[in-house]
Design an enzyme around this catalytic site. Sequence first.
Site, PDB file in Angstrom:
ATOM      1  CG  ASP A   1       4.496  -5.742   9.700  1.00 25.51           C
ATOM      2  OD1 ASP A   1       4.491  -6.359  10.761  1.00 25.51           O
ATOM      3  OD2 ASP A   1       4.715  -6.303   8.601  1.00 25.51           O
TER       4      ASP A   1
ATOM      5  CE  LYS B   1       0.185  -7.540  10.776  1.00 24.20           C
ATOM      6  NZ  LYS B   1       0.683  -8.122   9.502  1.00 24.20           N
TER       7      LYS B   1
ATOM      8  CG  PHE C   1      -1.256 -10.505   5.183  1.00 18.73           C
ATOM      9  CD1 PHE C   1      -0.181  -9.639   5.051  1.00 18.73           C
ATOM     10  CD2 PHE C   1      -2.303 -10.411   4.276  1.00 18.73           C
ATOM     11  CE1 PHE C   1      -0.147  -8.701   4.027  1.00 18.73           C
ATOM     12  CE2 PHE C   1      -2.280  -9.475   3.252  1.00 18.73           C
ATOM     13  CZ  PHE C   1      -1.190  -8.622   3.136  1.00 18.73           C
TER      14      PHE C   1
HETATM   15  P1  IMP Z   1       6.388  -1.747   7.841  1.00 18.05           P
HETATM   16  O1  IMP Z   1       7.233  -0.809   7.041  1.00 18.05           O
HETATM   17  O2  IMP Z   1       7.025  -3.093   8.035  1.00 18.05           O
HETATM   18  O3  IMP Z   1       5.899  -1.151   9.150  1.00 18.05           O
HETATM   19  O4  IMP Z   1       5.123  -2.117   6.968  1.00 18.05           O
HETATM   20  C1  IMP Z   1       4.134  -1.268   6.718  1.00 18.05           C
HETATM   21  C2  IMP Z   1       3.435  -1.595   5.412  1.00 18.05           C
HETATM   22  O5  IMP Z   1       3.383  -3.015   5.140  1.00 18.05           O
HETATM   23  C3  IMP Z   1       2.003  -1.166   5.507  1.00 18.05           C
HETATM   24  O6  IMP Z   1       1.859   0.183   5.129  1.00 18.05           O
HETATM   25  C4  IMP Z   1       1.305  -2.132   4.587  1.00 18.05           C
HETATM   26  O7  IMP Z   1       1.337  -1.661   3.261  1.00 18.05           O
HETATM   27  C5  IMP Z   1       2.114  -3.393   4.668  1.00 18.05           C
HETATM   28  N1  IMP Z   1       1.526  -4.376   5.593  1.00 18.05           N
HETATM   29  C6  IMP Z   1       2.061  -4.853   6.735  1.00 18.05           C
HETATM   30  N2  IMP Z   1       1.264  -5.755   7.321  1.00 18.05           N
HETATM   31  C7  IMP Z   1       0.165  -5.868   6.524  1.00 18.05           C
HETATM   32  C8  IMP Z   1      -1.047  -6.656   6.611  1.00 18.05           C
HETATM   33  O8  IMP Z   1      -1.302  -7.462   7.536  1.00 18.05           O
HETATM   34  N3  IMP Z   1      -1.939  -6.472   5.604  1.00 18.05           N
HETATM   35  C9  IMP Z   1      -1.733  -5.605   4.575  1.00 18.05           C
HETATM   36  N4  IMP Z   1      -0.616  -4.847   4.454  1.00 18.05           N
HETATM   37  C10 IMP Z   1       0.332  -4.987   5.437  1.00 18.05           C
END
Ligand code: IMP
Length: 177
Positions: free
Chosen positions: A105, A133, A154
């Site tokens: 994300d 994303k 989400f």
């Molecule tokens: P980042 O550190 O912002 O890249 O987020 C990564 C983590 O956020 C992932 O490993 C997920 O646990 C959670 N996450 C981000 N987007 C989603 C989603 O759409 N559904 C479920 N979990 C998400």
Amino acid sequence: MRKKVKDKYFKPYLSTQQIDDAVSNIAKRITADLKDEKPIFLGILNGSFIFASDLIRKLDFPLHISFVKVASYIGTRSTGAVTELIGLNENLIGQTVVVVEDIVDSGNTIEKIVNLLNEHGVKKIKIATLLLKPKAYKKDIKIDYVALEIPDDFVVGYGLDYDSWGRNIAGIYKIDE
Ligand code: IMP
Ligand code: MG
């Protein structure tokens, strides 16, 4: 059909067939790149357990698979948050490591993982993620293998959760507002 997960509704977004095709695609690319390297696949728990198990069964070359959790806590000596890979019992020195994530994300999590792996003396890090994303991704780290790019909505299912619920849904569903 809409599904209720905890207290929210989700609608079908990616079918099991679409997911399987996308995983097969990156499996081919991973095979072309890494078949002679005896890589270690490192699944990031909990979200990646289904993707990792489907992915490695499409890889017909010698490899290791192991799973870790990423834990963040406030250190006792410094004020900053400390991040740690829990459950890492493979020696990674000089190895090719393929990080297997469910979703990237903002990229904060993957950046921490890459920093920690570099401290373990790995030779090469590749990153495989089921979902990316692109609009939310803020980091410069190259995400080598992306099965599917999705908008900033989400999603749950195929290992991904909403508040720990919904991981067992076979396809991927997106929030229905
Ligand atoms: P980042 O550190 O912002 O890249 O987020 C990564 C983590 O956020 C992932 O490993 C997920 O646990 C959670 N996450 C981000 N987007 C989603 C989603 O759409 N559904 C479920 N979990 C998400
Ligand atoms: Mg996760």
